[in-house]
Motif scaffolding. Sequence first.
Motif: not given
Lengths: 351, 241
Positions: A69-72, A260-262, A266-267
């Motif tokens: 859940a870090h990208t969250m 770009t974030s979620l 990216i995770m």
Amino acid sequence: MLTQLLSGDFPRSRALTAILIAIFVLLALAPFLFPGTKPLNVAAKICYFIVLVASYDLLLGYTGIVSFAHTMFFGIGGYGVGLALYNWDASWLAVLAGLVVALAVSIVLSLVIGLVSLRVRTIFFAMITLAVASAFAILASQLSSLTGGEDGRSFSVPTLLRPSFRLFEGEVLGVAFTGRIVVYYLVFFLSLALFLTMIRIVNSPFGRVLQAIRENTFRAEAIGYRTVVYRTIANCLGAGMATMAGALMALWLRYIGPDTSLSFAIMIDILLMVVIGGMGTMYGAAIGATIFILAQNYLQSLMGLASKSLEGLPLLPKLLHPDRWLLWLGVLFILSVYFFPTGIVGKLRRK
Amino acid sequence: MAEPLLSLSGVNTKIGRYHILHGVDFAVPKGGITMLLGRNGAGKTTTLRTIMGLWRAAEGSIRFEGTDLARLSTPEIARLGIAYVPENMGIFADLTVRENLVLATRERAPDPRRLQWIFGLFPALEKFYALAAGALSGGQKQMLSIARAIIEPRKLMLVDEPTKGLAPSIIRNMIAAFRELKRTETTILLVEQNFMFAESLGDGVAVMDDGKIRHTGAMQALAADRDLQQRLLGLHLDAHQ
């Protein structure tokens, strides 16, 4: 002074010290050494990714918490600042309000996830965080009237951070000191401060308890530590740091969107950066993030050059064709895990 | 008769579908060393882990100074003043010797006088104070494990097979350390397979088999009665000479 700044946690290897100094100097002077748009983008991304990866290492490497859940939390930081600037005027107050709201949401969410699920086994906790993060990504995409859906939102930033702004009339070291350079240094110094804060945390008595919990939860409990409480605090700290990294990303990109974030990609990138750099070492986060982002941005160009220079030879130009950069990134990752099973920092410290 | 420091009454422990302890009853008096002996798989380690709350008792009561431990969590039990030294050198390998000790004090630094006393018991720990605990030898790890338990004064120490896999010279060092601990009137419940070690240290003894207590009494009486040893522990006459 340096001992205090690094909380007594020195690199303990000449090669590692040299690499870290090189990263620090190159990032500190990036606007003057590499004045183009792409190099500056890469440098800024390295800065906020160092914070993001280090905050993930606080969970995975120091506490043994496997979270997806870090990208969250990274996204919450980005959306918090981005939506505040999009919906209100482009002021510092909006930045601050967006950041405070984002931090509050992240900490409450990580507290709830922690208290509800950190008692279960690692794999179940990982699955729960994956489910929550997926639900959040879908929610961000579905609430398009608020978040802009898949397209995301572009927004203005405070005047001081705009490209048209000039901090000095003339040029500094041959470069116009625009709002882009101001925002770069904002990202750089805040990332540095957050990174040093994390070094302080992991070298504090609290950090030692986290490491003890990672090594053996039962033993830590038998000494008298309430491990769920410590793990939950670590989860909240990691979430808060990821939120700050997300806010820095939003200020730099002046855009926020799910890709770009979620995104889960990216995770995976964060996980690879932690492993490449070395789990359980904050310096590993800095090295892992730098190498990975450089490879992500320049491997394709390098391969293009190599492919052209090898034209005429059999097979090699095709193997090194820029379209195959992801394949080679995968090969690089496999090689790094094979040759540096404890990460680059682990290997360098053992020498 | 004085109230025992720790008493177990009708304790049953199940691990998954396995029923390990079948109504364990015994008491540990205040002061001195009580040995918990028995063959492999008798339930000794499970008894210690149940006292610490690492495995929950399905039935029965465990009372420590009048408090029912069965209702408490492991950290709460530890904070009552009970230290647990697990078998297989239960140290934190990634932390230094110093960090292992600081962790157990739950403070920023151990009391210097207490630390000097520990260095007197285990000089190797002073020598390797700044070294990662994982780099210590087996005997030194066991010393650290015990040092961690006594870095603060504790009311009760639960020690699981401290001599397992150690060289005779280290075992002699351990005996000396436990004698010194005994002098400080720390109460110790010690699980041991090495009868010579148990004989030289124990005041009281409880012998387990098949998840039940089969015998309780004075250690000296058991040491003097070879037939009883043979019957309870399967020891041959020469096994501990």
